[in-house]
Enzyme design. Structure first.
Site, mmCIF file in Angstrom:
data_model
loop_
_atom_site.group_PDB
_atom_site.id
_atom_site.type_symbol
_atom_site.label_atom_id
_atom_site.label_comp_id
_atom_site.label_asym_id
_atom_site.label_seq_id
_atom_site.Cartn_x
_atom_site.Cartn_y
_atom_site.Cartn_z
ATOM 1 C CB CYS A 1 35.475 46.453 30.302
ATOM 2 S SG CYS A 1 35.062 47.807 31.323
ATOM 3 C CB CYS B 1 41.422 41.483 46.515
ATOM 4 S SG CYS B 1 43.337 42.029 46.868
ATOM 5 C CB CYS C 1 44.370 49.655 44.687
ATOM 6 S SG CYS C 1 45.109 48.392 43.727
ATOM 7 N NE ARG D 1 47.695 44.873 43.195
ATOM 8 C CZ ARG D 1 47.918 44.470 44.519
ATOM 9 N NH1 ARG D 1 48.054 42.909 45.364
ATOM 10 N NH2 ARG D 1 46.990 45.081 44.887
HETATM 11 FE FE1 SF4 Z 1 34.439 45.946 32.399
HETATM 12 FE FE2 SF4 Z 1 35.061 45.176 35.700
HETATM 13 FE FE3 SF4 Z 1 32.606 44.989 34.341
HETATM 14 FE FE4 SF4 Z 1 34.721 43.430 33.876
HETATM 15 S S1 SF4 Z 1 33.665 42.721 35.697
HETATM 16 S S2 SF4 Z 1 33.187 44.374 32.683
HETATM 17 S S3 SF4 Z 1 36.107 45.104 33.924
HETATM 18 S S4 SF4 Z 1 33.291 47.018 35.269
#
Ligand code: SF4
Ligand code: SAM
Ligand code: DTB
Length: 351
Positions: A81, A121, A212, A284
């Site tokens: 990501c 969370c 969410c 949010r």
């Molecule tokens: Fe992607 Fe979540 Fe891994 Fe970050 S923690 S690289 S947002 S899958």
């Protein structure tokens, strides 16, 4: 007028009629992209007035639900990501840590409750949890629940069986974001697909948990991608009870670490449109508050945001200090939404 109007192929016709439909209607699941684009294109004052009307129909205008985040497994994630400090593919200087202990999690949850959070969370930097990790996660969930808090977790992709186990342990919400439009998603993440995300969301829903799900602004997306993200969310069979709208926290070493910052007014517009098209959901104001002025946050609340993260850290990045938040809430006359109210309202959102 909004200078950066979004091109609408298929105009919805009478804008006044669209406004009336938005102000009066029960939650809809058949929003078109054209309708959503027309809302984005409204003059700012009209958009905020409409969002306020919708907000006040379903919620107290002064109550904001407060959650606190804890990273229970940090860094070393195999996913790519492009915004994330925790991907093993980028050199962000973050120290990876193993899954923490149940007791350390419960200590953090107690502290969060004492600071006024009603929801806790837990986030893990996984592509998906391993079955053997789930025993510990389930113990964390039932422990947090026993403290009288709502529970939320974000652990990556889930199988139907894993979702069922989490539900049984007492997990109220599962966070799993769509992040952006289906068209732009592949520019941000290549190690999984939009459909993978939708599949996990369906497993969460089928297991009986609340969803969410939201996204991030500032990924280099076009205004049309914000329309596409909100369209994906608002046309799910059931609206997510909680819709986090994150402003990208730019992390050095990630591909998106130097991307252009989102215009504050565009961010507020996105909150307002989310409020209008998902009228009973908690919207949010999530990551990015640390970088926002008090005035920008005030506009987000005016646009219908009614949930935030409190506590000095999000997962790995900074959130406003407690003193700054308390001063802001006092200036704005904002109070914490009681746990019971949040429970009832999120149950209604699913109707
Ligand atoms: Fe992607 Fe979540 Fe891994 Fe970050 S923690 S690289 S947002 S899958
Ligand atoms: N690994 C799990 C996953 O990706 O679903 C859970 C943790 S992940 C950090 C949770 C969400 O945080 C992401 O889906 C993304 O929307 C948001 N996020 C991550 N890094 C961010 C950043 N730098 N700025 C804003 N939001 C971010
Ligand atoms: C969400 O949409 N925002 C939160 C929560 N869900 C898990 C996470 C924000 C993470 C910000 C970057 C970080 O602190 O690592």
């Amino acid at each position: 007028m909004n200078d950066a109007k979004i091109a609408v192929d298929n105009t919805v016709g009478d804008i006044e009629a669209l406004k009336d439909r938005c102000a009066a209607a029960a939650p809809r699941h058949d929003w078109s992209r054209a309708e959503i684009a027309e809302l984005f294109n409204l003059p700012f004052n009209d958009l905020l007035f409409l969002a306020q009307q919708v907000h006040r129909r379903h919620f107290s205008a002064t109550q904001v639900q407060m959650s606190t985040l804890l990273s229970i497994k940090t860094g070393g994630c195999p996913e790519d990501c492009g915004y994330c400090s925790q991907s093993a593919k980028f050199d962000t200087g973050l120290k990876a840590e193993k899954l923490i202990d149940v007791e350390a999690t419960l200590a953090a949850a107690r502290a969060a409750k004492a600071n006024g959070a009603s929801r806790f969370c837990m986030g893990a930097a996984w592509r998906n949890p391993k079955d053997r990790d789930l025993d510990k996660i389930c113990a964390m969930i039932s422990g947090v629940k026993a403290l009288g808090m709502e529970t939320c977790a974000t652990l990556g992709m889930l199988t139907p069986e894993q979702a069922r186990r989490l539900n049984e342990a007492g997990l109220d919400y599962y966070n799993h974001n769509l992040d952006t439009s289906p068209e732009y998603y592949g520019q941000v993440v290549t190690t999984r697909t939009y459909q993978d995300r939708l599949d996990t969301l369906a497993h969460v829903r089928d297991a009986g948990m609340k969803v969410c799900c939201g996204g991030i602004l500032g990924l280099g997306e076009k205004p049309e991608d914000r329309v596409g993200l909100l369209h994906s969310l608002a046309t799910l069979p059931v609206h997510p009870e909680s819709v986090p709208i994150n402003m990208l926290v730019q992390v050095k070493g990630t591909p998106l670490g130097d991307s252009a910052r989102v215009d504050g007014i565009e961010f507020v517009r996105t909150i307002a449109v989310a409020r209008i098209i998902m009228p009973k959901s908690m919207v949010r104001l999530s990551a990015g508050r640390e970088q926002m002025s008090d005035e920008l946050q005030a506009l987000c609340f005016l646009a219908g945001a009614n949930s935030i993260f409190i506590g000095e850290k999000l997962l790995t990045t900074k959130n406003p200090e407690q003193d700054r938040d308390q001063a802001l809430f006092a200036k704005l006359g904002i109070e914490a939404m009681p746990y019971s109210t949040a429970e009832i309202e999120s149950a209604e959102a699913a109707q």
